[in-house]
Write a protein that holds these residues in place. Structure first.
Motif, PDB file in Angstrom:
ATOM      1  N   SER A   2       0.746  -1.270   0.005  1.00 57.09           N
ATOM      2  CA  SER A   2      -0.073   0.063  -0.001  1.00 57.09           C
ATOM      3  C   SER A   2       0.812   1.205   0.057  1.00 57.09           C
ATOM      4  CB  SER A   2      -0.658  -0.012   1.270  1.00 57.09           C
ATOM      5  OG  SER A   2      -0.192   0.188   2.270  1.00 57.09           O
ATOM      6  N   ASP A   3       0.298   2.501  -0.147  1.00 56.18           N
ATOM      7  CA  ASP A   3       0.981   3.654  -0.127  1.00 56.18           C
ATOM      8  C   ASP A   3       1.497   4.088   0.893  1.00 56.18           C
ATOM      9  OD1 ASP A   3       0.694   4.376  -2.866  1.00 56.18           O
ATOM     10  OD2 ASP A   3      -1.245   5.364  -2.663  1.00 56.18           O
ATOM     11  N   ARG A  78       5.897  -2.076 -11.587  1.00 54.23           N
ATOM     12  CA  ARG A  78       5.008  -1.178 -11.095  1.00 54.23           C
ATOM     13  C   ARG A  78       3.913  -1.980 -10.285  1.00 54.23           C
ATOM     14  NH1 ARG A  78       4.477   1.596 -16.873  1.00 54.23           N
ATOM     15  NH2 ARG A  78       6.375   2.679 -16.665  1.00 54.23           N
ATOM     16  N   ASP A  79       3.230  -1.129  -9.216  1.00 48.56           N
ATOM     17  CA  ASP A  79       2.139  -1.605  -8.510  1.00 48.56           C
ATOM     18  C   ASP A  79       2.689  -2.443  -7.291  1.00 48.56           C
ATOM     19  OD1 ASP A  79       0.093  -0.696 -10.086  1.00 48.56           O
ATOM     20  OD2 ASP A  79       0.347  -2.007 -11.461  1.00 48.56           O
ATOM     21  N   ARG A  80       3.868  -2.217  -7.057  1.00 49.57           N
ATOM     22  CA  ARG A  80       4.469  -2.806  -5.572  1.00 49.57           C
ATOM     23  C   ARG A  80       5.164  -1.701  -4.768  1.00 49.57           C
ATOM     24  NH1 ARG A  80       7.988  -7.913  -8.175  1.00 49.57           N
ATOM     25  NH2 ARG A  80       7.037  -7.884 -10.116  1.00 49.57           N
ATOM     26  N   SER A  84       5.872   5.138  -4.698  1.00 53.55           N
ATOM     27  CA  SER A  84       5.604   5.613  -3.376  1.00 53.55           C
ATOM     28  C   SER A  84       6.528   5.781  -2.475  1.00 53.55           C
ATOM     29  CB  SER A  84       4.379   4.802  -2.667  1.00 53.55           C
ATOM     30  OG  SER A  84       3.361   4.937  -3.634  1.00 53.55           O
TER      31      SER A  84
END
Length: 156
Positions: A2-3, A78-80, A84
């Motif tokens: 998560s962020d 990406r998306d890991r 962030s």
């Protein structure tokens, strides 16, 4: 991831870029269709995962200000949470008022999650007005969705 996560995947590490990273940095920046000019490896931080460059971002220095720029995560990573993590890390490294410009509402909303707020060219320090002013001209002439953002001064 998560962020709000504060850790990298176990096979990843963040470090200052080295001269050997410039080719990989350029490749990442080109792949994201970002401005390939003024890529100075000395201003970059990179995330290396499994021996390969997975993400990069730079803090460019201007008189009385810094720009968070060239932040890219390789497609396979990406998306890991790497983007962030790197954004938070660069915010912590900033020593001057921090600005950025981004394309599109999706990126603007990404940076809003970290506290960045939209500002106008008139609100920028003199050292950034010309650079970011060119982007605003492109926005007007070619309808390119460019957003200028600032990290709130009290947060650095």
């Amino acid at each position: 991831m998560s962020d709000n996560s504060c850790s990298l995947p176990s096979e990843c590490a963040i470090r200052p870029a080295s001269a050997q990273d410039i080719k990989s940095i350029r490749k990442l920046v080109w792949s994201a269709k970002l401005d390939p000019t003024q890529l100075r490896w000395e201003q970059f931080w990179v995330i290396e995962c499994g021996g390969k460059l997975a993400a990069c971002g730079q803090l460019r220095n201007f008189a009385g200000a810094q720009e968070l720029g060239s932040l890219v995560v390789a497609k396979d990573w990406r998306d890991r949470g790497l983007g962030s993590y790197l954004t938070k890390y660069l915010i912590q490294q900033a020593t001057e008022p921090l600005y950025l410009e981004c394309l599109g509402k999706r990126l603007a909303s990404f940076y809003t999650r970290f506290g960045f707020v939209e500002v106008s060219v008139q609100e920028l320090p003199q050292s950034l007005k010309f650079k970011f002013g060119l982007s605003q001209l492109a926005k007007t002439l070619f309808r390119i969705p460019v957003t200028i953002m600032q990290y709130p001064a009290g947060c650095l």
